[in-house]
Design a protein around this motif. Structure first.
Motif, PDB file in Angstrom:
ATOM      1  N   UNK A  52     -18.989 -57.823  -7.961  1.00  0.00           N
ATOM      2  CA  UNK A  52     -17.849 -56.911  -7.810  1.00  0.00           C
ATOM      3  C   UNK A  52     -16.562 -57.697  -7.544  1.00  0.00           C
ATOM      4  N   UNK A  53     -16.650 -58.729  -6.693  1.00  0.00           N
ATOM      5  CA  UNK A  53     -15.463 -59.547  -6.401  1.00  0.00           C
ATOM      6  C   UNK A  53     -14.885 -60.167  -7.675  1.00  0.00           C
ATOM      7  N   UNK A  54     -15.750 -60.806  -8.436  1.00  0.00           N
ATOM      8  CA  UNK A  54     -15.262 -61.509  -9.619  1.00  0.00           C
ATOM      9  C   UNK A  54     -14.933 -60.552 -10.759  1.00  0.00           C
ATOM     10  N   UNK A  55     -15.577 -59.404 -10.819  1.00  0.00           N
ATOM     11  CA  UNK A  55     -15.204 -58.393 -11.810  1.00  0.00           C
ATOM     12  C   UNK A  55     -13.801 -57.859 -11.506  1.00  0.00           C
ATOM     13  N   UNK A  56     -13.524 -57.628 -10.226  1.00  0.00           N
ATOM     14  CA  UNK A  56     -12.188 -57.164  -9.833  1.00  0.00           C
ATOM     15  C   UNK A  56     -11.133 -58.220 -10.145  1.00  0.00           C
ATOM     16  N   UNK A  57     -11.457 -59.491  -9.891  1.00  0.00           N
ATOM     17  CA  UNK A  57     -10.522 -60.577 -10.206  1.00  0.00           C
ATOM     18  C   UNK A  57     -10.275 -60.640 -11.712  1.00  0.00           C
ATOM     19  N   UNK A  58     -11.333 -60.566 -12.507  1.00  0.00           N
ATOM     20  CA  UNK A  58     -11.187 -60.615 -13.961  1.00  0.00           C
ATOM     21  C   UNK A  58     -10.405 -59.432 -14.496  1.00  0.00           C
ATOM     22  N   UNK A  59     -10.685 -58.246 -13.981  1.00  0.00           N
ATOM     23  CA  UNK A  59      -9.975 -57.050 -14.437  1.00  0.00           C
ATOM     24  C   UNK A  59      -8.491 -57.118 -14.078  1.00  0.00           C
ATOM     25  N   UNK A  60      -8.205 -57.485 -12.838  1.00  0.00           N
ATOM     26  CA  UNK A  60      -6.789 -57.547 -12.439  1.00  0.00           C
ATOM     27  C   UNK A  60      -6.045 -58.652 -13.182  1.00  0.00           C
ATOM     28  N   UNK A  61      -6.697 -59.795 -13.405  1.00  0.00           N
ATOM     29  CA  UNK A  61      -6.060 -60.873 -14.167  1.00  0.00           C
ATOM     30  C   UNK A  61      -5.836 -60.450 -15.613  1.00  0.00           C
ATOM     31  N   UNK A  62      -6.839 -59.810 -16.202  1.00  0.00           N
ATOM     32  CA  UNK A  62      -6.696 -59.341 -17.579  1.00  0.00           C
ATOM     33  C   UNK A  62      -5.567 -58.336 -17.735  1.00  0.00           C
ATOM     34  N   UNK A  63      -5.486 -57.389 -16.811  1.00  0.00           N
ATOM     35  CA  UNK A  63      -4.402 -56.405 -16.874  1.00  0.00           C
ATOM     36  C   UNK A  63      -3.041 -57.059 -16.690  1.00  0.00           C
ATOM     37  N   UNK A  64      -2.965 -58.033 -15.778  1.00  0.00           N
ATOM     38  CA  UNK A  64      -1.705 -58.728 -15.565  1.00  0.00           C
ATOM     39  C   UNK A  64      -1.250 -59.438 -16.837  1.00  0.00           C
ATOM     40  N   UNK A  65      -2.161 -60.202 -17.449  1.00  0.00           N
ATOM     41  CA  UNK A  65      -1.781 -60.957 -18.642  1.00  0.00           C
ATOM     42  C   UNK A  65      -1.515 -60.047 -19.839  1.00  0.00           C
ATOM     43  N   UNK A  66      -2.240 -58.947 -19.945  1.00  0.00           N
ATOM     44  CA  UNK A  66      -1.951 -57.993 -21.023  1.00  0.00           C
ATOM     45  C   UNK A  66      -0.539 -57.444 -20.880  1.00  0.00           C
ATOM     46  N   UNK A  67      -0.167 -57.092 -19.673  1.00  0.00           N
ATOM     47  CA  UNK A  67       1.172 -56.552 -19.431  1.00  0.00           C
ATOM     48  C   UNK A  67       2.234 -57.630 -19.630  1.00  0.00           C
ATOM     49  N   UNK A  68       1.944 -58.834 -19.162  1.00  0.00           N
ATOM     50  CA  UNK A  68       2.893 -59.937 -19.299  1.00  0.00           C
ATOM     51  C   UNK A  68       3.170 -60.233 -20.771  1.00  0.00           C
ATOM     52  N   UNK A  69       2.108 -60.378 -21.555  1.00  0.00           N
ATOM     53  CA  UNK A  69       2.293 -60.711 -22.964  1.00  0.00           C
ATOM     54  C   UNK A  69       2.827 -59.538 -23.773  1.00  0.00           C
ATOM     55  N   UNK A  70       2.563 -58.331 -23.342  1.00  0.00           N
ATOM     56  CA  UNK A  70       3.107 -57.171 -24.037  1.00  0.00           C
ATOM     57  C   UNK A  70       4.630 -57.131 -23.881  1.00  0.00           C
ATOM     58  N   UNK A  71       5.106 -57.535 -22.726  1.00  0.00           N
ATOM     59  CA  UNK A  71       6.540 -57.520 -22.465  1.00  0.00           C
ATOM     60  C   UNK A  71       7.258 -58.737 -23.046  1.00  0.00           C
ATOM     61  N   UNK A  72       6.623 -59.911 -23.027  1.00  0.00           N
ATOM     62  CA  UNK A  72       7.314 -61.127 -23.438  1.00  0.00           C
ATOM     63  C   UNK A  72       7.104 -61.490 -24.902  1.00  0.00           C
ATOM     64  N   UNK A  73       5.950 -61.167 -25.460  1.00  0.00           N
ATOM     65  CA  UNK A  73       5.639 -61.540 -26.826  1.00  0.00           C
ATOM     66  C   UNK A  73       5.360 -60.285 -27.621  1.00  0.00           C
ATOM     67  N   UNK A  74       6.361 -59.503 -27.822  1.00  0.00           N
ATOM     68  CA  UNK A  74       6.207 -58.241 -28.539  1.00  0.00           C
ATOM     69  C   UNK A  74       6.308 -58.487 -30.035  1.00  0.00           C
ATOM     70  N   UNK A  75       5.366 -57.977 -30.855  1.00  0.00           N
ATOM     71  CA  UNK A  75       5.439 -58.205 -32.288  1.00  0.00           C
ATOM     72  C   UNK A  75       6.563 -57.414 -32.955  1.00  0.00           C
ATOM     73  N   UNK A  76       7.011 -56.374 -32.320  1.00  0.00           N
ATOM     74  CA  UNK A  76       8.100 -55.568 -32.877  1.00  0.00           C
ATOM     75  C   UNK A  76       9.455 -56.095 -32.410  1.00  0.00           C
ATOM     76  N   UNK A  77      10.392 -56.075 -33.281  1.00  0.00           N
ATOM     77  CA  UNK A  77      11.736 -56.496 -32.851  1.00  0.00           C
ATOM     78  C   UNK A  77      12.432 -55.317 -32.212  1.00  0.00           C
ATOM     79  N   UNK A  78      13.157 -55.610 -31.192  1.00  0.00           N
ATOM     80  CA  UNK A  78      13.884 -54.554 -30.489  1.00  0.00           C
ATOM     81  C   UNK A  78      15.332 -54.574 -30.997  1.00  0.00           C
ATOM     82  N   UNK A  79      15.774 -53.457 -31.334  1.00  0.00           N
ATOM     83  CA  UNK A  79      17.114 -53.565 -31.808  1.00  0.00           C
ATOM     84  C   UNK A  79      17.716 -52.342 -32.170  1.00  0.00           C
TER      85      UNK A  79
END
Length: 79
Positions: A52-79
């Motif tokens: 449970x400890x390591x599943x929680x760590x993996x889930x929270x890390x995965x969600x963090x990086x998904x959100x980080x890369x969604x915001x910083x490396x967006x395939x769509x151009x904003x404009x």
């Protein structure tokens, strides 16, 4: 991550006392008062806790990086 560090920094004897206390309370609730059951379920409780400890760590890390890369490396151009 801080919780995992805190649990990992405990000495083995303290960790064992904590696990045994939790197991004792669970077995009391279930109405089981067998010392052999405590030995058997003790290892199971510790393995489940680690999972449970390591599943929680993996889930929270995965969600963090998904959100980080969604915001910083967006395939769509904003404009």
């Amino acid at each position: 991550m801080g919780i995992i560090f805190w649990f990992s920094s405990q000495p083995a004897t303290r960790s064992q006392v904590l696990s045994d206390g939790l197991l004792y309370n669970i077995l009391l609730i279930l109405g089981i008062e067998d010392s052999a059951a405590m030995e058997l379920y003790g290892k199971l409780i510790r393995k489940i806790a680690h999972f449970i400890e390591y599943a929680a760590l993996g889930l929270s890390s995965g969600l963090f990086f998904m959100e980080y890369f969604r915001e910083t490396v967006s395939p769509r151009s904003r404009g």
